[in-house]
Design a protein around this motif. Structure first.
Motif, short mmCIF file in Angstrom:
data_model
loop_
_atom_site.label_atom_id
_atom_site.label_comp_id
_atom_site.label_asym_id
_atom_site.label_seq_id
_atom_site.Cartn_x
_atom_site.Cartn_y
_atom_site.Cartn_z
N SER A 1 0.88 -1.06 -0.20
CA SER A 1 -0.07 0.12 0.07
C SER A 1 0.65 1.25 -0.01
CB SER A 1 -1.10 0.04 1.43
OG SER A 1 -1.85 -1.03 1.09
N SER A 2 2.05 1.28 -0.52
CA SER A 2 3.09 2.28 -0.64
C SER A 2 3.35 2.97 0.99
CB SER A 2 2.26 3.44 -1.45
OG SER A 2 1.98 2.74 -2.81
N TYR A 3 3.19 2.12 1.96
CA TYR A 3 3.74 2.75 3.12
C TYR A 3 5.08 2.74 2.96
CZ TYR A 3 -0.94 2.07 5.47
OH TYR A 3 -2.13 2.66 5.89
N GLY A 4 5.71 3.69 3.61
CA GLY A 4 7.28 3.76 3.81
C GLY A 4 8.11 4.14 2.41
N ILE A 5 7.38 4.43 1.06
CA ILE A 5 8.02 4.80 0.11
C ILE A 5 8.20 6.42 0.05
CG2 ILE A 5 7.72 4.39 -2.47
CD1 ILE A 5 6.59 1.97 -2.18
N SER A 6 9.33 6.46 -0.77
CA SER A 6 9.67 7.89 -0.97
C SER A 6 10.43 8.11 -2.16
CB SER A 6 10.65 8.56 0.14
OG SER A 6 10.14 8.53 1.39
N LYS A 7 10.26 9.18 -3.13
CA LYS A 7 10.89 9.55 -4.38
C LYS A 7 12.11 10.54 -3.72
CE LYS A 7 10.35 10.77 -9.01
NZ LYS A 7 9.28 11.19 -10.11
N ALA A 8 13.37 10.17 -3.85
CA ALA A 8 14.29 11.38 -3.57
C ALA A 8 15.00 12.04 -4.83
CB ALA A 8 15.57 10.38 -2.83
N HIS A 9 14.66 13.24 -4.87
CA HIS A 9 15.20 14.06 -6.18
C HIS A 9 16.51 14.40 -5.87
CE1 HIS A 9 11.10 14.58 -8.06
NE2 HIS A 9 10.64 14.17 -6.60
N THR A 10 17.21 14.59 -4.64
CA THR A 10 18.42 15.08 -4.41
C THR A 10 19.13 14.14 -3.55
OG1 THR A 10 17.77 16.35 -2.56
CG2 THR A 10 17.71 17.32 -4.47
N LYS A 11 20.45 14.36 -3.45
CA LYS A 11 21.43 13.60 -2.52
C LYS A 11 20.84 13.51 -1.01
CE LYS A 11 26.14 13.11 -1.10
NZ LYS A 11 27.67 13.80 -1.14
N GLU A 12 20.37 15.09 -0.73
CA GLU A 12 20.00 15.18 0.64
C GLU A 12 18.84 14.70 1.18
OE1 GLU A 12 23.01 17.85 -0.32
OE2 GLU A 12 20.85 17.52 -1.58
N VAL B 1 -2.47 7.41 -13.76
CA VAL B 1 -2.13 8.79 -13.93
C VAL B 1 -2.26 9.45 -12.50
CG1 VAL B 1 -2.32 10.85 -15.17
CG2 VAL B 1 -3.07 8.99 -16.19
N THR B 2 -1.11 9.86 -11.82
CA THR B 2 -1.26 10.49 -10.35
C THR B 2 -1.13 11.99 -10.25
OG1 THR B 2 -0.19 10.33 -8.02
CG2 THR B 2 1.14 9.84 -10.04
N GLU B 3 -1.74 12.56 -9.49
CA GLU B 3 -1.55 13.87 -9.19
C GLU B 3 -0.22 14.19 -8.63
OE1 GLU B 3 -4.94 15.77 -7.43
OE2 GLU B 3 -6.51 14.67 -8.62
N ASN B 4 0.11 13.21 -7.84
CA ASN B 4 1.48 13.32 -6.77
C ASN B 4 2.58 12.76 -7.59
OD1 ASN B 4 -0.51 14.07 -4.94
ND2 ASN B 4 -0.44 12.16 -3.65
N ASP B 5 3.68 12.86 -6.80
CA ASP B 5 5.04 12.78 -7.54
C ASP B 5 5.07 11.19 -7.97
OD1 ASP B 5 7.34 13.70 -8.60
OD2 ASP B 5 8.25 13.42 -6.58
N PHE B 6 4.35 10.39 -7.41
CA PHE B 6 4.34 8.88 -7.73
C PHE B 6 2.92 8.42 -7.03
CE2 PHE B 6 6.42 8.99 -3.64
CZ PHE B 6 6.07 7.97 -3.04
N PHE B 7 2.85 7.24 -7.49
CA PHE B 7 1.61 6.38 -6.96
C PHE B 7 1.86 5.98 -5.39
CE2 PHE B 7 -1.66 2.82 -7.73
CZ PHE B 7 -2.94 3.71 -7.81
N ASP B 8 1.49 6.93 -4.68
CA ASP B 8 1.67 6.79 -3.14
C ASP B 8 0.32 6.19 -2.50
OD1 ASP B 8 0.43 9.25 -3.15
OD2 ASP B 8 2.00 10.22 -2.42
#
Length: 324
Positions: free
Chosen positions: A165-176, A223-230
């Motif tokens: 259910s996408s718990y704990g998932i993140s999309k990292a755009h930067t090293k930080e 097709v998600t409004e968010n950065d990914f299908f979270d």
């Protein structure tokens, strides 16, 4: 004679409330003329069967029975509606095997394998299935940010290895953003997966056993409004689910063939819903869900409906297949 069916729901993970919703949908759609259906809550603090008035009856774990009005109730089949542990990871199913009780899911080993994202990826890669580039970490491992970026690039996805259910998932755009994302994933699991970003069309494909044959259901485009299908996109309306997906005939054939091949090489049975990203027309496998959402709004029931299979037929078929 009517069969006694236990619809197990709940579980020990973050997905407990989603599972309770799915289980109640199954209960409401099963034909009461064919089945004596009972909801069974499998929770960390208790295992209980519920009657129509939500009165609780303790499950005897020796044989998965309970007493109702001084009568012992045993089951002919268990309908597995537990997302996460212990239903989707195989634990409960191994127990059911030990006591000789049939169930609607795939066998416990297949459930355990597909619940482990990195083990599943390792298997399907051997059969030529395309996937994202990935790195695996266990809690306590040294984290080398430069090595991670050099291998998977940015942006990248950080996800728990054993969670749904996408718990704990993140999309990292930067090293930080990588370290906080890793810590978030570790809150769900001690094993994590870091994957390269695949730029393409996301689709979800239901593959089930239906009337004795493996059936690929109509494909859904995400097709998600968010950065990914979270989680928010999945359950709070922040996405559009288009079924059938807007694919070319060639793309559709490739996705269907790949989905059927993955189902086969993983020795699956019962329900499954897998996620793919189409990159330049080529499907890349992400993961498989073996206890997908079963509400009226969930993806797999939507796909079944378009294929002309009602929820009643979908659920009854699962039980009848298990009882063969």
């Amino acid at each position: 004679m009517k069969k006694n069916i236990a619809i197990v729901m709940g579980g020990y993970s973050s997905e407990v409330n989603i599972s309770l919703t799915s289980g109640n949908v199954v209960y409401n759609h099963l034909d009461k003329e064919k089945f004596n259906a009972f909801r069974v809550h499998i929770l960390e603090e208790k295992w209980v069967a519920l009657d129509d008035k939500d009165n609780e009856f303790v499950i005897n774990k020796n044989d998965f029975s309970f007493n109702l009005n001084d009568k012992k109730i045993t089951f002919d089949c268990v309908f597995n509606a537990i997302h996460g542990a212990p239903g989707e990871n195989g634990m409960l199913l191994a127990y059911l095997d030990l006591i000789g009780l049939k169930y609607t899911s795939a066998p416990f080993y297949q459930m355990a394998l597909t619940f482990n994202k990195r083990d599943t990826l390792s298997v399907v890669k051997e059969y030529g299935i395309k996937t994202a580039i990935s790195i695996y970490l266990n809690k306590g491992d040294t984290i080398n940010l430069e090595a991670i970026i050099n291998k998977v690039g940015l942006p990248c996805f950080i996800k728990p290895n054993n969670a749904g259910s996408s718990y704990g998932i993140s999309k990292a755009h930067t090293k930080e953003e990588i370290l906080p994302a890793i810590e978030k994933a570790y809150k769900e699991d001690s094993e994590i997966l870091i994957e390269s970003f695949l730029d393409g069309t996301e689709v979800s494909v239901g593959v089930i056993q239906y009337k004795g044959k493996v059936k690929v259901l109509p494909i859904t485009e995400i097709v998600t409004e968010n950065d990914f299908f979270d989680y928010e996109a999945k359950y709070e309306g922040k996405s559009e689910e288009i079924t059938p997906a807007r694919l070319t005939d060639v793309e559709q054939t490739k996705v269907e063939e790949t989905a059927k091949k993955v189902y086969s090489v993983l020795n699956m049975s019962g329900f499954s819903r897998s996620e793919y990203i189409l990159v330049k027309g080529e499907p890349h496998f992400l993961e498989m869900n073996t206890v997908p959402g079963l509400t009226e709004e969930s993806i797999l029931p939507q796909q079944a409906q378009i294929a002309g299979i009602s929820l009643k037929e979908l659920f009854e078929n699962a039980i009848e297949s298990a009882l063969l």
